[in-house]
Design a protein around this motif. Structure first.
Motif, mmCIF file in Angstrom:
data_model
loop_
_atom_site.group_PDB
_atom_site.id
_atom_site.type_symbol
_atom_site.label_atom_id
_atom_site.label_comp_id
_atom_site.label_asym_id
_atom_site.label_seq_id
_atom_site.Cartn_x
_atom_site.Cartn_y
_atom_site.Cartn_z
ATOM 1 N N THR A 106 -4.222 3.745 -7.646
ATOM 2 C CA THR A 106 -4.419 2.337 -7.488
ATOM 3 C C THR A 106 -3.289 1.894 -6.999
ATOM 4 O O THR A 106 -3.255 0.872 -6.202
ATOM 5 N N ASP A 109 -2.656 2.614 -3.462
ATOM 6 C CA ASP A 109 -3.478 2.076 -2.362
ATOM 7 C C ASP A 109 -3.136 0.625 -2.198
ATOM 8 O O ASP A 109 -3.045 -0.051 -1.050
ATOM 9 N N ARG A 249 3.583 4.573 -0.023
ATOM 10 C CA ARG A 249 2.982 4.878 -1.141
ATOM 11 C C ARG A 249 4.228 5.334 -2.085
ATOM 12 O O ARG A 249 3.936 4.935 -3.290
#
Length: 268
Positions: A106, A109, A249
């Motif tokens: 999460t 993203d 990321r």
């Protein structure tokens, strides 16, 4: 008569208080919306269920299949809530790892953001040009002089060079010709010493050697040489975008963990 009875009841203090309390309870229940035991199957839930099915099966579920999937989702939701009510998720390392993994995904993203522009990718490339630079390569051919079948393969290779009659040499497990081989590929096949000697050679019609490998002795001729170069942006743009997003990321994870370390006290 009935109307007079109702009026009389409402004038009673206790009855009036009870009526007001009941009305407030109904109002609160209405305002608070669904209780914890209510399972709402919204359009968003149906869309997600259908999307998961399509991703797994490669086709859109039929209306009947979707209803069956929704029924299964409802059952799973009820079982999940009951497990939470019984606190079965506490002290379970498997559940803990799954939640940690989902939280990390999460965070990643959310940190990914919009697709990078060409300007951002070019700046990313400028900071890491060496990571995308192609290594030097040589195209070469060789003849093998086996240490297993010859008493002195190095002397035999030197004699062949001196006479100019190279011939076919001895049978070799690998190819006799290698097009556009990098040093890493050459070292994997022949060993580091052979690769170092080979990449010191220049293009020539002459044979050179003897050069020792992990198998024996070789004479070598370099037919083509390509120096290290940075590929054109268009040729590596897809790889750049993938690496750029991966770096985003990682950065999101690092920032998230840094924030957590400020909020939690760790005692060892």
């Amino acid at each position: 008569m009935a109307e007079s009875v109702v009026k009389r009841l409402l004038t009673e203090p206790l009855v009036g208080f009870g009526a007001v309390a009941a009305a407030l309870f109904v109002l609160f229940d209405w305002l608070s919306g669904p209780t914890a035991e209510t399972i709402l199957v919204t359009d968003a839930v149906r869309t997600r269920i259908a999307g998961d099915w399509q991703a797994q099966m490669g086709q859109t579920p039929t209306p009947q299949q979707l209803e069956n999937l929704v029924d299964r989702w409802i059952e799973d939701e009820m079982v999940f809530r009951e497990a939470r009510r019984l606190r079965l998720d506490e002290g379970d390392d498997i559940v803990k790892r799954r939640l940690v993994q989902k939280m990390r995904f999460t965070v990643e993203d959310e940190g990914l953001g919009a697709p990078p522009s060409e300007q951002e990718l070019r700046a990313f490339l400028a900071e890491r040009a060496d990571d995308y630079r192609q290594p030097p390569r040589v195209s070469f051919e060789h003849r093998y002089f086996s240490a297993d079948t010859r008493a002195d393969p190095a002397a035999d290779a030197a004699a062949a060079l001196a006479s100019g009659e190279i011939g076919d040499g001895d049978p070799f497990l690998l190819d006799r010709s290698f097009p556009r081989a990098s040093r890493a590929v050459t070292a994997r096949h022949f060993g580091d010493a052979f690769a170092d000697a080979l990449f010191r050679l220049q293009i020539s019609q002459q044979w050179h050697g003897p050069i020792e490998s992990a198998y024996g002795q070789h004479v070598v001729r370099v037919r083509e040489r390509t120096e290290s170069m940075l590929p054109a942006f268009a040729d590596i743009s897809a790889a750049l975008q993938a690496d750029y997003e991966m770096q985003r990321r990682r950065d999101a994870q690092a920032a998230f963990l840094a924030d957590l370390k400020q909020r939690y006290e760790v005692r060892r």
